[in-house]
Design an enzyme around this catalytic site. Structure first.
Site, PDB file in Angstrom:
ATOM      1  N   ASN A   1     -35.775   9.687 -30.409  1.00  0.00           N
ATOM      2  CA  ASN A   1     -34.920  10.790 -30.828  1.00  0.00           C
ATOM      3  C   ASN A   1     -35.376  11.238 -32.219  1.00  0.00           C
ATOM      4  O   ASN A   1     -35.242  10.494 -33.194  1.00  0.00           O
ATOM      5  CB  ASN A   1     -33.464  10.331 -30.851  1.00  0.00           C
ATOM      6  CG  ASN A   1     -32.508  11.448 -31.197  1.00  0.00           C
ATOM      7  OD1 ASN A   1     -32.660  12.566 -30.719  1.00  0.00           O
ATOM      8  ND2 ASN A   1     -31.542  11.168 -32.046  1.00  0.00           N
TER       9      ASN A   1
ATOM     10  N   THR B   1     -36.291   6.911 -24.969  1.00  0.00           N
ATOM     11  CA  THR B   1     -36.772   8.097 -25.680  1.00  0.00           C
ATOM     12  C   THR B   1     -36.739   7.880 -27.181  1.00  0.00           C
ATOM     13  O   THR B   1     -35.922   7.115 -27.697  1.00  0.00           O
ATOM     14  CB  THR B   1     -35.924   9.342 -25.340  1.00  0.00           C
ATOM     15  OG1 THR B   1     -34.565   9.104 -25.728  1.00  0.00           O
ATOM     16  CG2 THR B   1     -36.003   9.669 -23.867  1.00  0.00           C
TER      17      THR B   1
ATOM     18  N   GLU C   1     -35.940  14.831 -27.884  1.00  0.00           N
ATOM     19  CA  GLU C   1     -36.092  13.482 -27.365  1.00  0.00           C
ATOM     20  C   GLU C   1     -37.392  13.372 -26.582  1.00  0.00           C
ATOM     21  O   GLU C   1     -37.580  14.079 -25.581  1.00  0.00           O
ATOM     22  CB  GLU C   1     -34.906  13.119 -26.476  1.00  0.00           C
ATOM     23  CG  GLU C   1     -33.590  13.034 -27.253  1.00  0.00           C
ATOM     24  CD  GLU C   1     -32.419  12.625 -26.376  1.00  0.00           C
ATOM     25  OE1 GLU C   1     -31.720  11.677 -26.741  1.00  0.00           O
ATOM     26  OE2 GLU C   1     -32.222  13.280 -25.325  1.00  0.00           O
TER      27      GLU C   1
END
Length: 318
Positions: free
Chosen positions: A213, A211, A261
């Site tokens: 962030n 992911t 995220e």
């Protein structure tokens, strides 16, 4: 588009340069939703007919933020995004008036005499619910009276969608409920947040779902915690993705601020340090706590499949 920053009282050198017959659309315009667009479009079309520049005056910071009143909870369109949208609409000049304590004390008459007259405004265009001056005592009728024989004032009626008035407060309410699809309808475009990709806990990589962030680059209105189908502008292209907004309850991190995220579907690459734009297209599910990693991974796969289906008909080149 020419951007002019103003602070009360207007600096003489700035006024001298900006002063010219012009149509001026005035408003806060946070969100630049369909209702705001109808007011601004009216001003632009009028300016083109009159053969004069089309200008917009907005206020920054938001008056509610400065005064500590009302339901202010962040911006739908931070200033940089607002500038981009107005430029795309065809506005010739954007006046960004600094809203501070001194500005809040200006009377309606002072607003007219000291802020509009020096700019040689030909016509003011405002929404039906426009108020100005100290404690919002001024309205379009008072502005007509103040500018009699000198200033024209045109008022644009409320923009209705399915019989309801489009408003920033309605969009904020939809976001608080996670109803980004409804916010999309009212805005006339998806709700967008932007930020820089920063180091996270890197758990996503270990479970096969890396992911990005995001550290947001503005004080945005934060939608309800949950999982969303999104599209992400990364490395010059719009890409399908899924975003979790919330506090990661499965890992009991004790977060007091929400995290953002985004997992981009079918993407391999290092985005650390890059700035991304994320459009929230639809709500998938609320954030929830899972019994373990295996249950979490199973749900993430379902989320990704759901996002892929929801986003399959979107044009990612636009």
């Amino acid at each position: 588009m020419n951007t002019v920053h103003l602070s009360y009282p207007w600096p003489e050198d700035v006024v001298k340069h900006a002063s010219k017959p012009q149509v001026l659309v005035i408003g806060q315009f946070d969100g630049l939703h369909l209702g705001h667009a109808s007011v601004i479009d009216h001003g632009i079309r009028l300016a083109r007919r009159l053969g004069v520049p089309a200008s917009v005056m907005t206020f920054n910071p938001h008056p509610k933020e400065v005064m500590g009143k009302g339901d202010y909870e962040g911006y739908l369109t931070p200033l940089a995004m607002k500038e981009e949208l107005l430029r795309a609409m065809g506005v010739d000049t954007l006046y960004i008036a600094e809203f501070n304590h001194a500005f809040s004390q200006v009377t309606p008459q002072q607003f007219y005499e000291q802020m509009l007259c020096p700019l040689q405004v030909h016509t003011v265009v405002v929404g039906f619910d426009f108020h100005f001056g100290y404690k919002g005592e001024g309205n379009p009728d008072l502005l007509r009276t103040l500018g009699e024989n000198v200033l024209s004032v045109e008022t644009v009626p409320a923009f209705l969608l399915e019989g309801n008035k489009v408003s920033s407060s309605a969009i904020r309410g939809a976001l608080r409920e996670g109803n980004v699809a409804h916010a999309y309808k009212l805005l006339g475009r998806p709700y967008q947040i932007r930020g820089k990709v920063v180091d996270g806990d890197k758990r996503g990589r270990t479970i096969g779902f890396p992911t990005a962030n995001l550290e947001l680059d503005g004080n945005y209105v934060v939608p309800s915690s949950g999982v969303y189908a999104v599209r992400v502008l990364a490395e010059g292209a719009w890409r399908a993705g899924v975003m979790n907004i919330g506090y990661k309850p499965t890992f009991q991190t004790g977060e007091t601020r929400p995290s953002f995220e985004a997992h981009i579907l079918d993407f391999q690459g290092d985005l650390y340090g890059q700035h991304l734009a994320v459009e929230l297209i639809d709500y998938i599910r609320p954030e929830q706590k899972f019994s373990g990693i295996e249950e979490l991974v199973t749900q993430i796969r379902k989320d990704a499949d759901g996002a892929r289906l929801l986003l399959s008909n979107l044009d990612y080149e636009s």
